[in-house]
Design a protein around this motif. Structure first.
Motif, PDB file in Angstrom:
ATOM      1  N   ILE A 214       0.860  -1.185   0.000  1.00  0.00           N
ATOM      2  CA  ILE A 214       0.000   0.000   0.000  1.00  0.00           C
ATOM      3  C   ILE A 214       0.895   1.235   0.000  1.00  0.00           C
ATOM      4  N   THR A 215       0.328   2.358  -0.367  1.00  0.00           N
ATOM      5  CA  THR A 215       1.087   3.614  -0.355  1.00  0.00           C
ATOM      6  C   THR A 215       0.487   4.640   0.600  1.00  0.00           C
ATOM      7  N   LEU A 216      -0.798   4.473   0.952  1.00  0.00           N
ATOM      8  CA  LEU A 216      -1.484   5.380   1.860  1.00  0.00           C
ATOM      9  C   LEU A 216      -2.031   4.616   3.055  1.00  0.00           C
ATOM     10  N   HIS A 217      -2.042   5.255   4.219  1.00  0.00           N
ATOM     11  CA  HIS A 217      -2.653   4.629   5.392  1.00  0.00           C
ATOM     12  C   HIS A 217      -4.155   4.519   5.147  1.00  0.00           C
ATOM     13  N   PRO A 218      -4.766   3.353   5.390  1.00  0.00           N
ATOM     14  CA  PRO A 218      -6.174   3.158   5.050  1.00  0.00           C
ATOM     15  C   PRO A 218      -7.151   4.042   5.826  1.00  0.00           C
ATOM     16  N   ASP A 219      -6.737   4.557   6.981  1.00  0.00           N
ATOM     17  CA  ASP A 219      -7.627   5.398   7.785  1.00  0.00           C
ATOM     18  C   ASP A 219      -7.259   6.874   7.742  1.00  0.00           C
ATOM     19  N   THR A 220      -5.975   7.170   7.905  1.00  0.00           N
ATOM     20  CA  THR A 220      -5.552   8.573   7.928  1.00  0.00           C
ATOM     21  C   THR A 220      -5.400   9.137   6.526  1.00  0.00           C
TER      22      THR A 220
END
Length: 315
Positions: A214-220
């Motif tokens: 992944i490249t982005l935090h799923p929540d933030t």
């Protein structure tokens, strides 16, 4: 890792579980040292002698009658953490982050009264969270206030840093970030995000969740490719000191960065998992073999940390 072929795994030098268990854990870890790292209270006392800081110990509950002192101890505290000394995988840990009148506010936002926390202490003593259900000891520690530069990446939980240490050398590291899926815990098997860290600089390399990149935090929603851990050399030296404190040749060292106290040791693990390789996008074997091939081991934690930063980062 089903998107990577076995040939690629071998080329990357991935350590598998059987080889880890036989060639590293069984070979380099004395069984007599296991009780030291499997008990958080014993760990705290042992590492303190080697200059490794841990969260402040507020109360130790060994017997049922000592629970009556919990309310007085916690009366003026805004936050703290209750932990089973022999718990594993984060089981039985309750984190209090604030107060609402007579209620204690948990990290999830739910509120609990003192009787609920006292029952939790009773359950810990009874061995509900310990290995094999053995009677346990409850410890109450000061609340870790995560450094804001790292806390922003995590969701309802304190981010921590896992460092694999071999023969006193920090060989690989990752940042673990809590998510909704992991229920605010930095546990990769439950859905936390693992961010590989360059052992030479402390900068992020890759990130995975459920072993998928992944490249982005799923929540933030924050990008995970530009994280930089401050005081990196200090953290590696701290992890290296745990070798002298325990004598374990192969272990996982879990650190947090407190906003006021700086790096603190959370716990040690004599059987660290292998997901750290997924987060780094490379295997442990080349680094482990480099340390095994040294003709003269470095004598001090600082020297071993410097070697890791200068040499192992290239492997």
């Amino acid at each position: 890792m089903n998107w990577i072929s076995p040939r690629t795994l071998k080329r990357l030098g991935m350590l598998n579980m059987n080889k880890r268990n036989v060639d590293y854990i069984a070979r380099y870890n004395e069984r007599s040292s296991y009780p030291l790292v499997d008990n958080k209270l014993k760990t705290k006392l042992a590492v303190a002698e080697y200059g490794v800081k841990t969260p402040k110990l507020l109360q130790t509950v060994r017997h049922q009658h000592q629970i009556s002192g919990f309310r007085d101890m916690a009366r003026d505290l805004a936050g703290f953490a209750i932990k089973p000394a022999k718990g594993s995988g984060g089981k039985g840990i309750t984190v209090i982050t604030g107060r609402d009148g007579d209620s204690f506010v948990k990290a999830s936002g739910t509120r609990e009264g003192a009787p609920v926390l006292e029952r939790h202490l009773t359950n810990i003593l009874a061995g509900l969270y310990s290995l094999a259900g053995a009677p346990d000891v409850a410890i109450v520690e000061s609340l870790v206030e995560s450094d804001p530069s790292l806390a922003r990446y995590s969701h309802q939980g304190v981010p921590d840093i896992r460092i694999v240490v071999f023969q006193g050398y920090p060989v690989m590291a990752m940042l673990r970030l809590a998510t909704t899926a992991s229920d605010g815990k930095a546990n990769l098997h439950q859905g936390a995000v693992g961010v590989g860290l360059d052992i030479g600089t402390g900068k992020s390399l890759n990130a995975v969740q459920f072993n998928r990149p992944i490249t982005l935090h799923p929540d933030t929603g924050l990008a995970l490719g530009n994280i930089n851990i401050d005081a990196w050399g200090e953290m590696l030296e701290m992890a290296s000191r745990c070798y002298e404190a325990t004598g374990l040749g192969y272990m996982g060292v879990d650190l947090v960065v407190d906003a006021n106290e700086g790096p603190l040791l959370l716990e040690l693990n004599a059987r660290p998992g292998l997901a750290i390789q997924m987060a780094n996008g490379r295997g442990l074997l080349p680094r482990l073999r480099a340390v095994e091939g040294l003709k003269r081991l470095h004598f001090t934690p600082r020297e071993r940390a410097d070697y890791a930063m200068e040499t192992l980062s290239q492997l």
